[in-house]
Each structure stands twice: as structure tokens, then as C-alpha cells.
Design a protein around this motif. Structure first.
Motif, PDB file in Angstrom:
ATOM      1  N   ARG A 164       0.824  -1.212   0.000  1.00 43.27           N
ATOM      2  CA  ARG A 164       0.000   0.000   0.000  1.00 43.27           C
ATOM      3  C   ARG A 164       0.859   1.264   0.000  1.00 43.27           C
ATOM      4  O   ARG A 164       0.537   2.259  -0.659  1.00 43.27           O
ATOM      5  CB  ARG A 164      -0.942   0.016   1.204  1.00 43.27           C
ATOM      6  N   ALA A 165       1.966   1.209   0.727  1.00 46.56           N
ATOM      7  CA  ALA A 165       2.851   2.370   0.772  1.00 46.56           C
ATOM      8  C   ALA A 165       3.467   2.640  -0.595  1.00 46.56           C
ATOM      9  O   ALA A 165       3.595   3.796  -1.014  1.00 46.56           O
ATOM     10  CB  ALA A 165       3.951   2.141   1.815  1.00 46.56           C
ATOM     11  N   ALA A 166       3.831   1.575  -1.321  1.00 46.67           N
ATOM     12  CA  ALA A 166       4.376   1.740  -2.669  1.00 46.67           C
ATOM     13  C   ALA A 166       3.319   2.256  -3.628  1.00 46.67           C
ATOM     14  O   ALA A 166       3.611   3.065  -4.520  1.00 46.67           O
ATOM     15  CB  ALA A 166       4.943   0.406  -3.168  1.00 46.67           C
ATOM     16  N   ARG A 167       2.090   1.814  -3.438  1.00 48.20           N
ATOM     17  CA  ARG A 167       0.985   2.311  -4.273  1.00 48.20           C
ATOM     18  C   ARG A 167       0.780   3.804  -4.024  1.00 48.20           C
ATOM     19  O   ARG A 167       0.578   4.585  -4.959  1.00 48.20           O
ATOM     20  CB  ARG A 167      -0.277   1.522  -3.943  1.00 48.20           C
ATOM     21  N   ARG A 168       0.871   4.197  -2.775  1.00 48.58           N
ATOM     22  CA  ARG A 168       0.696   5.604  -2.411  1.00 48.58           C
ATOM     23  C   ARG A 168       1.835   6.469  -2.943  1.00 48.58           C
ATOM     24  O   ARG A 168       1.613   7.555  -3.475  1.00 48.58           O
ATOM     25  CB  ARG A 168       0.650   5.707  -0.879  1.00 48.58           C
ATOM     26  N   ASP A 169       3.060   5.987  -2.824  1.00 44.81           N
ATOM     27  CA  ASP A 169       4.223   6.825  -3.134  1.00 44.81           C
ATOM     28  C   ASP A 169       4.578   6.870  -4.612  1.00 44.81           C
ATOM     29  O   ASP A 169       5.005   7.919  -5.117  1.00 44.81           O
ATOM     30  CB  ASP A 169       5.436   6.349  -2.332  1.00 44.81           C
ATOM     31  N   VAL A 170       4.448   5.753  -5.317  1.00 46.02           N
ATOM     32  CA  VAL A 170       4.893   5.720  -6.719  1.00 46.02           C
ATOM     33  C   VAL A 170       3.829   5.185  -7.668  1.00 46.02           C
ATOM     34  O   VAL A 170       4.105   4.969  -8.847  1.00 46.02           O
ATOM     35  CB  VAL A 170       6.198   4.899  -6.871  1.00 46.02           C
ATOM     36  N   GLY A 171       2.621   4.946  -7.164  1.00 42.41           N
ATOM     37  CA  GLY A 171       1.568   4.426  -8.018  1.00 42.41           C
ATOM     38  C   GLY A 171       1.759   2.977  -8.409  1.00 42.41           C
ATOM     39  O   GLY A 171       1.229   2.527  -9.434  1.00 42.41           O
ATOM     40  N   ALA A 172       2.503   2.233  -7.620  1.00 44.80           N
ATOM     41  CA  ALA A 172       2.775   0.831  -7.928  1.00 44.80           C
ATOM     42  C   ALA A 172       1.518  -0.014  -7.776  1.00 44.80           C
ATOM     43  O   ALA A 172       0.611   0.318  -7.003  1.00 44.80           O
ATOM     44  CB  ALA A 172       3.868   0.295  -7.008  1.00 44.80           C
ATOM     45  N   ALA A 173       1.488  -1.122  -8.501  1.00 46.07           N
ATOM     46  CA  ALA A 173       0.377  -2.063  -8.353  1.00 46.07           C
ATOM     47  C   ALA A 173       0.414  -2.709  -6.975  1.00 46.07           C
ATOM     48  O   ALA A 173      -0.618  -2.955  -6.352  1.00 46.07           O
ATOM     49  CB  ALA A 173       0.447  -3.134  -9.442  1.00 46.07           C
ATOM     50  N   GLY A 174       1.606  -3.011  -6.476  1.00 45.40           N
ATOM     51  CA  GLY A 174       1.776  -3.546  -5.132  1.00 45.40           C
ATOM     52  C   GLY A 174       1.303  -4.971  -4.980  1.00 45.40           C
ATOM     53  O   GLY A 174       1.107  -5.704  -5.948  1.00 45.40           O
ATOM     54  N   PHE A 175       1.107  -5.380  -3.731  1.00 42.16           N
ATOM     55  CA  PHE A 175       0.640  -6.726  -3.428  1.00 42.16           C
ATOM     56  C   PHE A 175      -0.877  -6.772  -3.559  1.00 42.16           C
ATOM     57  O   PHE A 175      -1.590  -6.011  -2.913  1.00 42.16           O
ATOM     58  CB  PHE A 175       1.049  -7.138  -2.013  1.00 42.16           C
ATOM     59  N   ILE A 176      -1.355  -7.671  -4.387  1.00 40.82           N
ATOM     60  CA  ILE A 176      -2.792  -7.778  -4.619  1.00 40.82           C
ATOM     61  C   ILE A 176      -3.425  -8.934  -3.850  1.00 40.82           C
ATOM     62  O   ILE A 176      -4.642  -9.065  -3.805  1.00 40.82           O
ATOM     63  CB  ILE A 176      -3.089  -7.963  -6.113  1.00 40.82           C
ATOM     64  N   GLY A 177      -2.589  -9.784  -3.244  1.00 39.59           N
ATOM     65  CA  GLY A 177      -3.135 -10.917  -2.514  1.00 39.59           C
ATOM     66  C   GLY A 177      -2.032 -11.816  -2.013  1.00 39.59           C
ATOM     67  O   GLY A 177      -0.842 -11.512  -2.123  1.00 39.59           O
ATOM     68  N   ASN A 178      -2.461 -12.942  -1.448  1.00 40.16           N
ATOM     69  CA  ASN A 178      -1.507 -13.887  -0.887  1.00 40.16           C
ATOM     70  C   ASN A 178      -2.035 -15.300  -1.096  1.00 40.16           C
ATOM     71  O   ASN A 178      -3.038 -15.509  -1.776  1.00 40.16           O
ATOM     72  CB  ASN A 178      -1.295 -13.606   0.596  1.00 40.16           C
ATOM     73  N   ALA A 179      -1.361 -16.266  -0.493  1.00 41.71           N
ATOM     74  CA  ALA A 179      -1.656 -17.661  -0.815  1.00 41.71           C
ATOM     75  C   ALA A 179      -2.603 -18.355   0.153  1.00 41.71           C
ATOM     76  O   ALA A 179      -3.084 -19.447  -0.145  1.00 41.71           O
ATOM     77  CB  ALA A 179      -0.341 -18.452  -0.892  1.00 41.71           C
ATOM     78  N   THR A 180      -2.875 -17.787   1.324  1.00 37.11           N
ATOM     79  CA  THR A 180      -3.689 -18.486   2.317  1.00 37.11           C
ATOM     80  C   THR A 180      -4.944 -17.707   2.670  1.00 37.11           C
ATOM     81  O   THR A 180      -4.955 -16.468   2.659  1.00 37.11           O
ATOM     82  CB  THR A 180      -2.890 -18.742   3.615  1.00 37.11           C
ATOM     83  N   ASP A 181      -5.990 -18.434   3.011  1.00 43.10           N
ATOM     84  CA  ASP A 181      -7.247 -17.795   3.403  1.00 43.10           C
ATOM     85  C   ASP A 181      -7.109 -17.027   4.717  1.00 43.10           C
ATOM     86  O   ASP A 181      -7.743 -15.992   4.909  1.00 43.10           O
ATOM     87  CB  ASP A 181      -8.345 -18.852   3.551  1.00 43.10           C
ATOM     88  N   ALA A 182      -6.288 -17.555   5.629  1.00 40.25           N
ATOM     89  CA  ALA A 182      -6.217 -16.986   6.977  1.00 40.25           C
ATOM     90  C   ALA A 182      -5.781 -15.528   6.974  1.00 40.25           C
ATOM     91  O   ALA A 182      -6.209 -14.747   7.828  1.00 40.25           O
ATOM     92  CB  ALA A 182      -5.261 -17.810   7.842  1.00 40.25           C
ATOM     93  N   THR A 183      -4.921 -15.149   6.032  1.00 39.12           N
ATOM     94  CA  THR A 183      -4.401 -13.784   6.027  1.00 39.12           C
ATOM     95  C   THR A 183      -4.836 -12.988   4.799  1.00 39.12           C
ATOM     96  O   THR A 183      -4.348 -11.887   4.563  1.00 39.12           O
ATOM     97  CB  THR A 183      -2.860 -13.804   6.104  1.00 39.12           C
TER      98      THR A 183
END
Length: 396
Positions: free
Chosen positions: A174-193
Motif C-alpha cells: 500500500r505504501a508503494a501504491r501511495r508513493d509511486v503508483g505501484a500495483a503492489g501486493f494484490i493478494g496472498n496464498a492463504t485464506d487466513a491472512t
């Protein structure tokens, strides 16, 4: 007194007027007693016997980080509720903010008898997340057009660490999206997180085990499509060492998905061999065609390997993209994984390697000693006092 941000991106003080149930409070106390350092428990006993004081702790780290306070704040508020007290938590920065080495991250005030035995546990919940978020941020900033998937769970030491690391990736992204307009992390591999990324479930289609079970890459794709019809599909193509051949076979078998952008191929080739169709000479030739100056610059041995070596190199990615495009599969995405840490992402960015998605767990800290957060008491009953050499932590 440091400035307390008005907006801490989801970190808000909990209502501690409502005590937690006795059984839950007892379990929390059992966990603290079992997992805190012995000298903190002994100090707690002395303070309770000889007289309490109101103290203020300063918490800091010795290296630059991205601030990730949410988990520690939530835990401290839960412990305050369990003990029937209130802790004052003054965050010096907003969540996702870059913080320099040695700068106070937060100030924590409350009765010494109720805080002294919590230090070990709350530091555990802060330091590793802040460093992982810094790494995640760096990667996303270097490859702003690529989307990232957090695939760290298998590399974590249990569910608690996995929770911290997923939270860290979401903050860094989110910080990279805010600072440079990056796509960033859109998800992860487990339901728990998954909730840290605004999702209900983890992402992923198939591991190498499914390829082996099916007996061919194409068969594995067919089994997946039959079981999960209409879903986006990412197919691993390195199992049999035929990355190009198997990628084209899958694309030809599912032309509609390929055309609609619902199909991706994932390169996860290990460092023991080259991607199909490449060798040292061919890899240099691929890079020369696409980025002529790339290998004429100074490169370390590791950087050169990421460019033209074995495994998922820049040459391998250009090779796959060119192959797909020549066959008319312009909308098929390339997912890159295998050792994508901050340094490798920077090298890939320097040559604008064709990566649509990065699957990574390598934002986890490389050097665990860098994750150590430290807390020092800086005031007793409102009177400033700190050990010599740590005066920089005193409240301004």
C-alpha cells in the motif's frame, strides 16, 4: 511529547472499559508468563511488592523500516483489557511511513507493574513486520507495473509469523501504491491472512505436485479447468523442463482463456538448469536483442546470474514473452517466481523484464538480527530518565 498521527491507517485504540472474559484473561496471562524473559517477571514481582510507578517506554529499531504498528497495538490493548488497566500508546508515525534508524516508533505509557513483563512479546510483534514491509515496499517500487502475490507462508515459523508477514506485505504494498503508483501486493496464498489484502480467500491454482499427479502439464491444466470451470488459471510450466513447449500446448488447448487474459504461465525454474531453449550463449543473445546495454554495465556475479544465468533469469522471461507473442498469445500473462527478493527485483527492473505478476516469499528478512526492536523506559512518574547513550529517545 511526539506528534500522534490523526490517521493511523486502521490502527485505532480499543475500548478497554470492557474487560475480557476471565478464562481468556487467564490464558493471556499464562502465555505471557511462559514466554516473557525471566528478569521481567522478577522485576514485576519487585515493583508489585515495593510500589508501582507510571512509566513511559520508547520503542525503536536500529535500521530504516516501514512502520507496521497494528498487530502490536491490538495485542497491547487486549492485554490492557485483560488486566483492567489502560495503556497510552502514542504512535510517532502513521502506518506505512518510512522511519529512519534509531527514530522512536512509539511511546508506551502505563503502570510499570503492568507493562514490564510485556516487552518481550510486543517487540516480537513489531520488528519483523517492519523490516518485511520495508522489503516489500522496495520490491513494489522497483517493479511498479507488476502485481505481487505474497507466497511466504511455507517459509514462516508458524501461523503467528505468517500473520505478521502477510500484514507486512500488505502495508509495504500500500505504501508503494501511495508513493509511486505501484500495483503492489494484490493478494496472498492463504485464506487466513487474505483479509489484509481486502480478499476473502488466498490466490493460487496449482503446485508442482499436481503436475506430477497428472502426468503432464497439459493434463494438469485440463484437470484444473474441469474442477474449477471459468476460473483464472496459472499453469506451472517448468516441471518437465519444457517451459516453452508446455506453455504453448496449454495456450493452444485453452485459446479462449488465452485470448481473454484468463490464462497465465508461471516460470519457477530452479537454479540448476536453464529454461528450455536457452544456454549461456543463447541467454546473452536474447538479452542483447532486447536490452543491448544491460550486460555492458558493471554487474555483480549475482546480478549477472539473474540476467543470463540459470533459473528464472531476465533472458528466460524475454524468451517466454517473445515465444508467446509470436504464437499470437499476447494476452497470456507471465508469473515469475523463485528467489524474487528486493535485489533481484531491482535487477529485473533495470532491464524492464516482461513480468506481469511476481510470486514471492523472499521479502522476508534475510538477516534476522535486523528485525530486533528495542524498548527503553524513558520516564518514571513523569521524570525523564534513560540509560546513558539513549538520550535521543527522550520525549521532545
Amino acid at each position: 511529547m511526539p506528534h500522534k498521527p490523526d490517521n493511523t491507517a486502521g490502527v485505532t485504540p480499543a475500548d478497554v472499559t470492557q474487560l475480557v472474559p476471565p478464562a481468556q484473561a487467564a490464558e493471556l496471562e499464562r502465555q505471557v508468563a511462559a514466554n516473557t524473559d525471566a528478569y521481567f517477571r522478577k522485576t514485576k514481582a519487585i515493583v508489585e511488592r515495593m510500589g508501582d510507578k507510571q512509566v513511559t517506554y520508547a520503542v525503536f529499531m536500529r535500521r530504516p523500516v516501514i512502520f507496521c504498528p497494528r498487530l502490536v497495538v491490538e495485542w497491547l490493548e487486549k492485554m490492557a483489557a485483560a488486566r483492567g488497566v489502560k495503556f497510552q500508546i502514542d504512535l510517532c508515525h502513521e502506518e506505512g511511513t518510512w522511519v529512519g534508524a534509531g527514530e522512536p516508533l512509539l511511546y508506551l505509557t502505563g503502570p510499570m507493574s503492568q507493562l514490564v513483563d510485556l516487552e518481550t512479546l510486543y517487540l516480537q510483534k513489531l520488528g519483523p513486520a517492519c523490516v518485511a514491509a520495508y522489503n516489500a515496499y522496495s520490491m513494489c517500487c522497483d517493479l511498479p507495473n507488476a502485481r505481487f502475490l505474497a507466497m511466504d507462508a511455507r517459509h514462516c515459523a508458524g501461523a503467528e509469523m505468517a500473520d505478521m508477514m502477510a500484514y507486512a506485505a500488505s502495508v509495504g504494498g500500500r505504501a508503494a501504491r501511495r508513493d509511486v503508483g505501484a500495483a503492489g501486493f494484490i493478494g496472498n496464498a492463504t485464506d487466513a491472512t487474505a483479509h489484509y489484502f481486502g480478499n476473502d480467500k488466498g490466490f493460487g491454482t496449482m503446485p508442482h505436485a499436481l503436475i506430477g499427479y497428472a502426468g503432464s502439464t497439459l493434463k494438469a491444466a485440463e484437470l484444473y479447468a474441469e474442477t474449477f470451470p471459468g476460473e483464472q488459471m496459472t499453469v506451472l510450466v517448468d516441471y518437465y523442463g519444457q517451459e516453452v513447449t508446455d506453455a504453448l500446448a496449454v495456450c493452444n488447448r485453452f485459446p479462449d482463456a488465452a485470448q481473454d487474459g484468463r490464462l497465465a504461465v508461471r516460470l519457477d525454474t530452479h537454479g540448476g538448469r536453464y529454461v528450455e531453449g536457452l544456454d549461456p550463449q543463447a541467454s546473452y543473445a536474447v538479452l542483447e536483442r532486447h536490452v543491448p546495454n544491460a550486460i555492458r554495465q558493471y554487474r555483480t556475479e549475482a546480478e549477472l546470474r539473474w540476467l543470463v544465468g540459470t533459473g528464472v533469469s531476465a533472458a528466460a522471461l524475454f524468451h517466454m514473452r517473445t515465444t508467446l507473442d509470436r504464437a499470437g498469445f499476447f494476452n497470456v500473462k507471465i508469473v515469475a517466481s523463485s528467489g524474487f527478493n528486493a535485489a533481484k527485483c531491482k535487477v529485473m527492473a533495470s532491464v524492464q523484464a516482461p513480468i506481469d505478476i511476481v510470486g514471492t516469499g523472499s521479502y522476508l528478512p534475510d538477516h534476522w538480527t535486523e528485525t530486533y526492536a528495542t524498548a527503553d523506559i524513558v520516564a518514571y512518574d513523569g521524570q525523564p530518565s534513560v540509560k546513558v547513550g539513549r538520550e535521543f529517545l527522550l520525549q521532545k
